[in-house]
Design a protein around this motif. Structure first.
Motif, PDB file in Angstrom:
ATOM      1  N   MET A   1     -74.864  42.565 -18.714  1.00  0.00           N
ATOM      2  CA  MET A   1     -73.991  41.796 -19.604  1.00  0.00           C
ATOM      3  C   MET A   1     -72.551  42.205 -19.355  1.00  0.00           C
ATOM      4  O   MET A   1     -72.240  43.387 -19.270  1.00  0.00           O
ATOM      5  CB  MET A   1     -74.373  42.039 -21.067  1.00  0.00           C
ATOM      6  N   MET A   2     -71.654  41.216 -19.239  1.00  0.00           N
ATOM      7  CA  MET A   2     -70.252  41.491 -18.959  1.00  0.00           C
ATOM      8  C   MET A   2     -69.570  42.164 -20.143  1.00  0.00           C
ATOM      9  O   MET A   2     -69.740  41.766 -21.291  1.00  0.00           O
ATOM     10  CB  MET A   2     -69.531  40.183 -18.635  1.00  0.00           C
ATOM     11  N   LYS A   3     -68.784  43.192 -19.840  1.00  0.00           N
ATOM     12  CA  LYS A   3     -68.040  43.891 -20.866  1.00  0.00           C
ATOM     13  C   LYS A   3     -66.798  43.100 -21.240  1.00  0.00           C
ATOM     14  O   LYS A   3     -66.073  42.605 -20.384  1.00  0.00           O
ATOM     15  CB  LYS A   3     -67.632  45.277 -20.351  1.00  0.00           C
ATOM     16  N   SER A   4     -66.557  42.960 -22.534  1.00  0.00           N
ATOM     17  CA  SER A   4     -65.344  42.300 -23.007  1.00  0.00           C
ATOM     18  C   SER A   4     -64.133  43.164 -22.678  1.00  0.00           C
ATOM     19  O   SER A   4     -64.130  44.378 -22.922  1.00  0.00           O
ATOM     20  CB  SER A   4     -65.423  42.069 -24.515  1.00  0.00           C
ATOM     21  N   LYS A   5     -63.114  42.560 -22.109  1.00  0.00           N
ATOM     22  CA  LYS A   5     -61.918  43.295 -21.697  1.00  0.00           C
ATOM     23  C   LYS A   5     -60.715  42.929 -22.553  1.00  0.00           C
ATOM     24  O   LYS A   5     -60.623  41.817 -23.081  1.00  0.00           O
ATOM     25  CB  LYS A   5     -61.609  42.998 -20.226  1.00  0.00           C
ATOM     26  N   ILE A   6     -59.813  43.875 -22.657  1.00  0.00           N
ATOM     27  CA  ILE A   6     -58.530  43.650 -23.325  1.00  0.00           C
ATOM     28  C   ILE A   6     -57.513  43.373 -22.231  1.00  0.00           C
ATOM     29  O   ILE A   6     -57.273  44.219 -21.364  1.00  0.00           O
ATOM     30  CB  ILE A   6     -58.091  44.878 -24.143  1.00  0.00           C
ATOM     31  N   VAL A   7     -56.908  42.167 -22.264  1.00  0.00           N
ATOM     32  CA  VAL A   7     -56.036  41.725 -21.183  1.00  0.00           C
ATOM     33  C   VAL A   7     -54.655  41.368 -21.735  1.00  0.00           C
ATOM     34  O   VAL A   7     -54.538  40.543 -22.651  1.00  0.00           O
ATOM     35  CB  VAL A   7     -56.618  40.501 -20.459  1.00  0.00           C
ATOM     36  N   LEU A   8     -53.625  41.962 -21.159  1.00  0.00           N
ATOM     37  CA  LEU A   8     -52.245  41.615 -21.488  1.00  0.00           C
ATOM     38  C   LEU A   8     -51.761  40.551 -20.518  1.00  0.00           C
ATOM     39  O   LEU A   8     -51.904  40.701 -19.302  1.00  0.00           O
ATOM     40  CB  LEU A   8     -51.351  42.854 -21.401  1.00  0.00           C
ATOM     41  N   ILE A   9     -51.163  39.474 -21.046  1.00  0.00           N
ATOM     42  CA  ILE A   9     -50.651  38.385 -20.216  1.00  0.00           C
ATOM     43  C   ILE A   9     -49.171  38.197 -20.486  1.00  0.00           C
ATOM     44  O   ILE A   9     -48.769  37.959 -21.636  1.00  0.00           O
ATOM     45  CB  ILE A   9     -51.395  37.059 -20.501  1.00  0.00           C
ATOM     46  N   THR A  10     -48.350  38.289 -19.443  1.00  0.00           N
ATOM     47  CA  THR A  10     -46.924  37.966 -19.589  1.00  0.00           C
ATOM     48  C   THR A  10     -46.706  36.514 -19.164  1.00  0.00           C
ATOM     49  O   THR A  10     -47.496  35.944 -18.424  1.00  0.00           O
ATOM     50  CB  THR A  10     -46.032  38.891 -18.746  1.00  0.00           C
ATOM     51  N   GLY A  11     -45.614  35.917 -19.656  1.00  0.00           N
ATOM     52  CA  GLY A  11     -45.398  34.501 -19.382  1.00  0.00           C
ATOM     53  C   GLY A  11     -46.511  33.659 -19.961  1.00  0.00           C
ATOM     54  O   GLY A  11     -46.968  32.683 -19.364  1.00  0.00           O
ATOM     55  N   ALA A  12     -46.949  34.027 -21.181  1.00  0.00           N
ATOM     56  CA  ALA A  12     -48.190  33.471 -21.739  1.00  0.00           C
ATOM     57  C   ALA A  12     -47.990  32.236 -22.602  1.00  0.00           C
ATOM     58  O   ALA A  12     -48.962  31.657 -23.068  1.00  0.00           O
ATOM     59  CB  ALA A  12     -48.894  34.547 -22.574  1.00  0.00           C
ATOM     60  N   SER A  13     -46.757  31.782 -22.797  1.00  0.00           N
ATOM     61  CA  SER A  13     -46.515  30.742 -23.792  1.00  0.00           C
ATOM     62  C   SER A  13     -46.862  29.340 -23.322  1.00  0.00           C
ATOM     63  O   SER A  13     -47.020  28.428 -24.138  1.00  0.00           O
ATOM     64  CB  SER A  13     -45.054  30.783 -24.253  1.00  0.00           C
ATOM     65  N   SER A  14     -46.974  29.124 -22.003  1.00  0.00           N
ATOM     66  CA  SER A  14     -47.276  27.785 -21.489  1.00  0.00           C
ATOM     67  C   SER A  14     -47.838  27.883 -20.079  1.00  0.00           C
ATOM     68  O   SER A  14     -47.947  28.982 -19.519  1.00  0.00           O
ATOM     69  CB  SER A  14     -46.004  26.907 -21.484  1.00  0.00           C
ATOM     70  N   GLY A  15     -48.179  26.735 -19.501  1.00  0.00           N
ATOM     71  CA  GLY A  15     -48.578  26.683 -18.102  1.00  0.00           C
ATOM     72  C   GLY A  15     -49.737  27.595 -17.750  1.00  0.00           C
ATOM     73  O   GLY A  15     -50.757  27.659 -18.445  1.00  0.00           O
ATOM     74  N   ILE A  16     -49.566  28.314 -16.650  1.00  0.00           N
ATOM     75  CA  ILE A  16     -50.623  29.193 -16.131  1.00  0.00           C
ATOM     76  C   ILE A  16     -50.998  30.276 -17.135  1.00  0.00           C
ATOM     77  O   ILE A  16     -52.183  30.570 -17.333  1.00  0.00           O
ATOM     78  CB  ILE A  16     -50.175  29.825 -14.799  1.00  0.00           C
ATOM     79  N   GLY A  17     -50.004  30.871 -17.781  1.00  0.00           N
ATOM     80  CA  GLY A  17     -50.274  31.951 -18.724  1.00  0.00           C
ATOM     81  C   GLY A  17     -51.130  31.506 -19.888  1.00  0.00           C
ATOM     82  O   GLY A  17     -52.113  32.162 -20.255  1.00  0.00           O
ATOM     83  N   ALA A  18     -50.769  30.367 -20.496  1.00  0.00           N
ATOM     84  CA  ALA A  18     -51.529  29.862 -21.640  1.00  0.00           C
ATOM     85  C   ALA A  18     -52.927  29.432 -21.217  1.00  0.00           C
ATOM     86  O   ALA A  18     -53.914  29.697 -21.922  1.00  0.00           O
ATOM     87  CB  ALA A  18     -50.785  28.693 -22.284  1.00  0.00           C
ATOM     88  N   SER A  19     -53.045  28.771 -20.063  1.00  0.00           N
ATOM     89  CA  SER A  19     -54.362  28.347 -19.576  1.00  0.00           C
ATOM     90  C   SER A  19     -55.250  29.544 -19.285  1.00  0.00           C
ATOM     91  O   SER A  19     -56.462  29.514 -19.548  1.00  0.00           O
ATOM     92  CB  SER A  19     -54.215  27.496 -18.309  1.00  0.00           C
ATOM     93  N   THR A  20     -54.653  30.609 -18.753  1.00  0.00           N
ATOM     94  CA  THR A  20     -55.430  31.809 -18.471  1.00  0.00           C
ATOM     95  C   THR A  20     -55.894  32.477 -19.757  1.00  0.00           C
ATOM     96  O   THR A  20     -57.031  32.965 -19.838  1.00  0.00           O
ATOM     97  CB  THR A  20     -54.611  32.789 -17.613  1.00  0.00           C
ATOM     98  N   ALA A  21     -55.043  32.481 -20.768  1.00  0.00           N
ATOM     99  CA  ALA A  21     -55.453  33.038 -22.059  1.00  0.00           C
ATOM    100  C   ALA A  21     -56.667  32.290 -22.597  1.00  0.00           C
ATOM    101  O   ALA A  21     -57.645  32.907 -23.063  1.00  0.00           O
ATOM    102  CB  ALA A  21     -54.298  32.964 -23.050  1.00  0.00           C
ATOM    103  N   ARG A  22     -56.631  30.968 -22.518  1.00  0.00           N
ATOM    104  CA  ARG A  22     -57.768  30.163 -22.999  1.00  0.00           C
ATOM    105  C   ARG A  22     -59.035  30.482 -22.202  1.00  0.00           C
ATOM    106  O   ARG A  22     -60.118  30.627 -22.777  1.00  0.00           O
ATOM    107  CB  ARG A  22     -57.440  28.675 -22.884  1.00  0.00           C
ATOM    108  N   ARG A  23     -58.890  30.568 -20.888  1.00  0.00           N
ATOM    109  CA  ARG A  23     -60.055  30.820 -20.034  1.00  0.00           C
ATOM    110  C   ARG A  23     -60.654  32.191 -20.317  1.00  0.00           C
ATOM    111  O   ARG A  23     -61.881  32.346 -20.426  1.00  0.00           O
ATOM    112  CB  ARG A  23     -59.650  30.710 -18.564  1.00  0.00           C
ATOM    113  N   LEU A  24     -59.805  33.200 -20.448  1.00  0.00           N
ATOM    114  CA  LEU A  24     -60.312  34.556 -20.644  1.00  0.00           C
ATOM    115  C   LEU A  24     -60.977  34.717 -22.006  1.00  0.00           C
ATOM    116  O   LEU A  24     -62.005  35.398 -22.126  1.00  0.00           O
ATOM    117  CB  LEU A  24     -59.187  35.579 -20.471  1.00  0.00           C
ATOM    118  N   VAL A  25     -60.414  34.085 -23.026  1.00  0.00           N
ATOM    119  CA  VAL A  25     -61.058  34.124 -24.340  1.00  0.00           C
ATOM    120  C   VAL A  25     -62.408  33.414 -24.272  1.00  0.00           C
ATOM    121  O   VAL A  25     -63.408  33.870 -24.840  1.00  0.00           O
ATOM    122  CB  VAL A  25     -60.141  33.499 -25.411  1.00  0.00           C
TER     123      VAL A  25
END
Length: 228
Positions: A1-25
């Motif tokens: 089972m995959m371990k849940s990770k704590i991930v810091l994202i910079t440039g997270a308010s839009s574009g790639i950053g926001a999409s990555t936040a959605r994907r990782l959650v």
């Protein structure tokens, strides 16, 4: 089972950053988000849920600011497993002779200095967790493009990522450089619907972070299927 990770994202308010936040959650991870836009970050946290996302508005070009973000994120979650250094900016004026030196100054602060500051501030925590540093370079950082000062900044990011991977390997840390071609983000004045989408880059970040710990995905190079 995959371990849940704590991930810091910079440039997270839009574009790639926001999409990555959605994907990782969606993958089951928790995220700490930072960018300059407090309003956009608050909206993204509301969308994702404050049990899996937290926002710390800051200017990543200021080392003291990004250092505080990292401290706040670790205080909130208790640890840091991964960082996605994604903050970046382009240029409106092309070429060297006709370039705008003020734009260059801003771009160097964001594309180069903010990347360095993010790495320096997060590495001590990543070392404790044998964690993962992911950064956004560009296809432009892997090829020669006539007069591209932006491309040169991404050459720095590309080289830094390769060198950082060697440094982190000494303590079983992993480093991945993401090199996308043209992505349809607010980076451009007009939509680029036939190019890569932010979700494509988010998928690459997810792939690298979710790989078995024995697998250090050093680089992911993405290009649109439709060229021209």
């Amino acid at each position: 089972m995959m371990k849940s990770k704590i991930v810091l994202i910079t440039g997270a308010s839009s574009g790639i950053g926001a999409s990555t936040a959605r994907r990782l959650v969606n993958d089951g991870h928790k995220v700490a988000l930072t960018a300059r836009s407090e309003e956009k970050l608050a909206s993204l946290v509301h969308e994702l849920g404050d049990d899996v996302a937290v926002a710390f508005p800051a200017d990543a070009t200021q080392y003291s600011a990004i250092q505080q973000v990292v401290e706040d994120a670790v205080a909130h979650y208790g640890r840091l497993d991964a960082t996605f250094a994604n903050a970046g900016v382009g240029l409106s004026a092309a070429g060297t002779e006709n370039g705008d030196v003020d734009e260059w100054d801003t771009m160097i602060d964001i594309n180069i200095k903010a990347l360095l500051w993010t790495a320096k501030a997060t590495l001590p925590h990543l070392k404790q967790s044998q964690g993962h540093f992911v950064l956004t370079s560009s296809a432009a950082g892997r090829m020669s493009i006539k007069g591209s000062i932006y491309g040169a900044s991404k050459w720095f990011a590309y080289g830094f990522g390769r060198n950082l991977a060697e440094e982190m390997a000494e303590w079983q840390g992993r480093c991945t450089t993401i090199c996308p071609g043209m992505v349809n983000t607010p980076f451009f004045d007009e939509p680029k619907e036939d190019k890569l989408q932010p979700e494509d880059v988010a998928e690459a970040v997810s792939y690298a972070l979710n790989a078995d710990p024995r697998n250090n995905v050093r680089e992911v190079f993405l290009m649109p299927s439709k060229m021209g």
